[in-house]
Design a protein around this motif. Sequence first.
Motif, mmCIF file in Angstrom:
data_model
loop_
_atom_site.group_PDB
_atom_site.id
_atom_site.type_symbol
_atom_site.label_atom_id
_atom_site.label_comp_id
_atom_site.label_asym_id
_atom_site.label_seq_id
_atom_site.Cartn_x
_atom_site.Cartn_y
_atom_site.Cartn_z
ATOM 1 N N ALA A 54 0.839 -1.301 0.009
ATOM 2 C CA ALA A 54 0.036 -0.051 -0.090
ATOM 3 C C ALA A 54 0.876 1.196 0.017
ATOM 4 C CB ALA A 54 -1.043 0.007 1.241
ATOM 5 N N MET A 55 0.247 2.378 -0.358
ATOM 6 C CA MET A 55 0.835 3.644 -0.377
ATOM 7 C C MET A 55 1.044 4.328 1.020
ATOM 8 S SD MET A 55 1.948 4.226 -3.598
ATOM 9 C CE MET A 55 2.335 6.173 -3.282
ATOM 10 N N ALA A 56 2.288 4.706 1.323
ATOM 11 C CA ALA A 56 2.406 5.728 2.355
ATOM 12 C C ALA A 56 1.872 7.200 1.797
ATOM 13 C CB ALA A 56 3.969 5.541 2.795
ATOM 14 N N ASN A 57 1.587 7.832 3.068
ATOM 15 C CA ASN A 57 1.115 9.109 2.757
ATOM 16 C C ASN A 57 1.227 9.895 4.158
ATOM 17 O OD1 ASN A 57 -1.319 9.086 4.760
ATOM 18 N ND2 ASN A 57 -2.435 7.818 2.731
ATOM 19 N N THR A 58 0.918 11.334 3.983
ATOM 20 C CA THR A 58 1.348 12.012 5.230
ATOM 21 C C THR A 58 0.039 12.075 6.328
ATOM 22 O OG1 THR A 58 0.280 13.852 4.429
ATOM 23 C CG2 THR A 58 2.339 13.607 3.838
ATOM 24 N N GLY A 59 -1.176 11.284 6.003
ATOM 25 C CA GLY A 59 -2.123 11.432 6.718
ATOM 26 C C GLY A 59 -3.314 12.223 6.147
ATOM 27 N N GLN A 60 -2.815 13.147 5.340
ATOM 28 C CA GLN A 60 -3.727 13.869 4.471
ATOM 29 C C GLN A 60 -4.210 13.421 3.121
ATOM 30 O OE1 GLN A 60 -4.651 16.919 5.736
ATOM 31 N NE2 GLN A 60 -3.383 16.059 7.512
ATOM 32 N N PRO A 61 -5.331 13.551 2.866
ATOM 33 C CA PRO A 61 -5.747 12.973 1.690
ATOM 34 C C PRO A 61 -5.092 13.384 0.278
ATOM 35 C CG PRO A 61 -7.578 13.942 2.971
ATOM 36 C CD PRO A 61 -6.518 14.338 3.441
ATOM 37 N N ASN A 62 -5.057 11.998 -0.422
ATOM 38 C CA ASN A 62 -4.187 12.587 -1.831
ATOM 39 C C ASN A 62 -2.773 12.877 -1.718
ATOM 40 O OD1 ASN A 62 -6.768 11.762 -3.019
ATOM 41 N ND2 ASN A 62 -7.091 13.947 -2.813
ATOM 42 N N SER A 63 -2.280 12.391 -0.616
ATOM 43 C CA SER A 63 -0.666 12.976 -0.391
ATOM 44 C C SER A 63 0.291 11.833 -0.531
ATOM 45 C CB SER A 63 -0.508 13.454 1.071
ATOM 46 O OG SER A 63 -0.969 12.318 1.905
ATOM 47 N N GLY A 64 0.347 10.798 -1.302
ATOM 48 C CA GLY A 64 1.247 9.639 -1.665
ATOM 49 C C GLY A 64 2.109 9.984 -2.600
ATOM 50 N N GLY A 65 3.363 9.696 -2.419
ATOM 51 C CA GLY A 65 4.420 10.189 -3.269
ATOM 52 C C GLY A 65 5.022 8.614 -3.972
ATOM 53 N N SER A 66 6.164 8.227 -3.298
ATOM 54 C CA SER A 66 6.829 7.213 -3.828
ATOM 55 C C SER A 66 7.053 6.195 -2.963
ATOM 56 C CB SER A 66 8.392 7.458 -4.611
ATOM 57 O OG SER A 66 9.257 8.457 -3.548
ATOM 58 N N GLN A 67 6.511 6.516 -1.582
ATOM 59 C CA GLN A 67 7.072 5.761 -0.533
ATOM 60 C C GLN A 67 5.684 4.763 -0.504
ATOM 61 O OE1 GLN A 67 8.598 7.007 3.175
ATOM 62 N NE2 GLN A 67 9.221 8.978 2.424
ATOM 63 N N PHE A 68 5.942 3.374 -0.064
ATOM 64 C CA PHE A 68 4.863 2.410 -0.164
ATOM 65 C C PHE A 68 5.493 1.474 0.945
ATOM 66 C CE2 PHE A 68 8.245 0.946 -3.043
ATOM 67 C CZ PHE A 68 8.576 -0.289 -2.533
ATOM 68 N N PHE A 69 4.369 0.553 1.592
ATOM 69 C CA PHE A 69 4.730 -0.170 2.721
ATOM 70 C C PHE A 69 4.278 -1.551 2.273
ATOM 71 C CE2 PHE A 69 0.955 1.902 3.989
ATOM 72 C CZ PHE A 69 0.113 0.922 4.564
ATOM 73 N N LEU A 70 5.198 -2.634 2.858
ATOM 74 C CA LEU A 70 4.932 -4.097 2.648
ATOM 75 C C LEU A 70 4.414 -4.548 4.005
ATOM 76 C CD1 LEU A 70 8.528 -4.738 0.695
ATOM 77 C CD2 LEU A 70 6.174 -4.231 -0.518
ATOM 78 N N VAL A 71 3.234 -4.888 3.887
ATOM 79 C CA VAL A 71 2.636 -5.815 5.162
ATOM 80 C C VAL A 71 3.191 -7.040 5.354
ATOM 81 C CG1 VAL A 71 0.493 -6.242 6.154
ATOM 82 C CG2 VAL A 71 0.634 -4.313 4.841
ATOM 83 N N TYR A 72 3.893 -7.684 6.349
ATOM 84 C CA TYR A 72 4.182 -9.080 6.261
ATOM 85 C C TYR A 72 3.505 -9.901 7.482
ATOM 86 C CZ TYR A 72 6.939 -7.071 10.297
ATOM 87 O OH TYR A 72 7.309 -6.610 11.636
ATOM 88 N N LYS A 73 2.660 -9.161 8.444
ATOM 89 C CA LYS A 73 2.093 -9.949 9.169
ATOM 90 C C LYS A 73 0.624 -8.939 9.147
ATOM 91 C CE LYS A 73 1.976 -11.207 14.070
ATOM 92 N NZ LYS A 73 2.719 -11.279 15.147
ATOM 93 N N GLU A 74 -0.603 -9.617 9.576
ATOM 94 C CA GLU A 74 -1.661 -9.129 9.663
ATOM 95 C C GLU A 74 -1.922 -7.733 10.145
ATOM 96 O OE1 GLU A 74 -5.894 -10.056 11.657
ATOM 97 O OE2 GLU A 74 -5.673 -11.343 10.100
#
Length: 263
Positions: free
Chosen positions: A191-211
């Motif tokens: 999923a995309m990382a963001n600043t907590g504000q709507p529509n603020s994703g850039g290039s950072q993303f996160f990989l979920v390895y556990k529920e």
Amino acid sequence: MSSSEQRRRQLAREKFERQQKRREEARRRTKRITAIVAASVAVIAVVGVSAFVVAGKDDGKDKKTDAAASQSPAPEPSESESKAPLPPMKIDKKAKYTLSLTTNQGDIGFSMDAAKTPQTVNSFKALADKGYFDGTKCHRLTTQGIFVLQCGDPKGDGTGGPGYTIPDENLDGLGKAGADGNVVYPPGTVAMANTGQPNSGGSQFFLVYKETKLPPTYTPFGTMDDASLKAVQKVGEAGVEGGAGDGAPKKAVTVEKASVEKS
């Protein structure tokens, strides 16, 4: 799940929200200070020097704030201002794409659905095609409350971005939020990382390895294959440097090469 475990996760999520707010406040304060310095310099040099000294002290405080925020279990970059246009749309919106990361900890690959997240997929292909992710580090691992490995920052400190922001997409892709305001991000989700504000994703993303349970405010745009999930889980099992629950992974992950291909 025991009540103590539920409480621990709730506290982690509350900390996550607080850190997001602090990061956004720090960014806005820095922006205001920069504007004041520029205006002062434009008046006369002496006033400009004085203003710069004051700004420098305040900027130091902002850096401390950002440093503290970067240790939260919050997958978000600090750069949220759009300074450049989105890449021109060049992908096939009806197709699926695969992003492959060659890393020092093994290959990590995940499929991306262009029909559900066209802007996100198009951005990742445009960035990967020009080598944007090559040589970058996955700078943050979280092992308490939420379980994610965060990558995609060219600066390696949680503040980097491509100079533009991507609109949120597919926010209902993981279902509706429960009574606690969260949805489950299953293992393997990207999923995309963001600043907590709507529509603020850039290039950072996160990989979920556990529920992991988080608000449905992060664009879910990919799914890791089994081998890739196992590689990320090994990084998670090794823990964080210094034994903390959030920070640089003890088993450092460097992206040597990133590529996006049509499936």
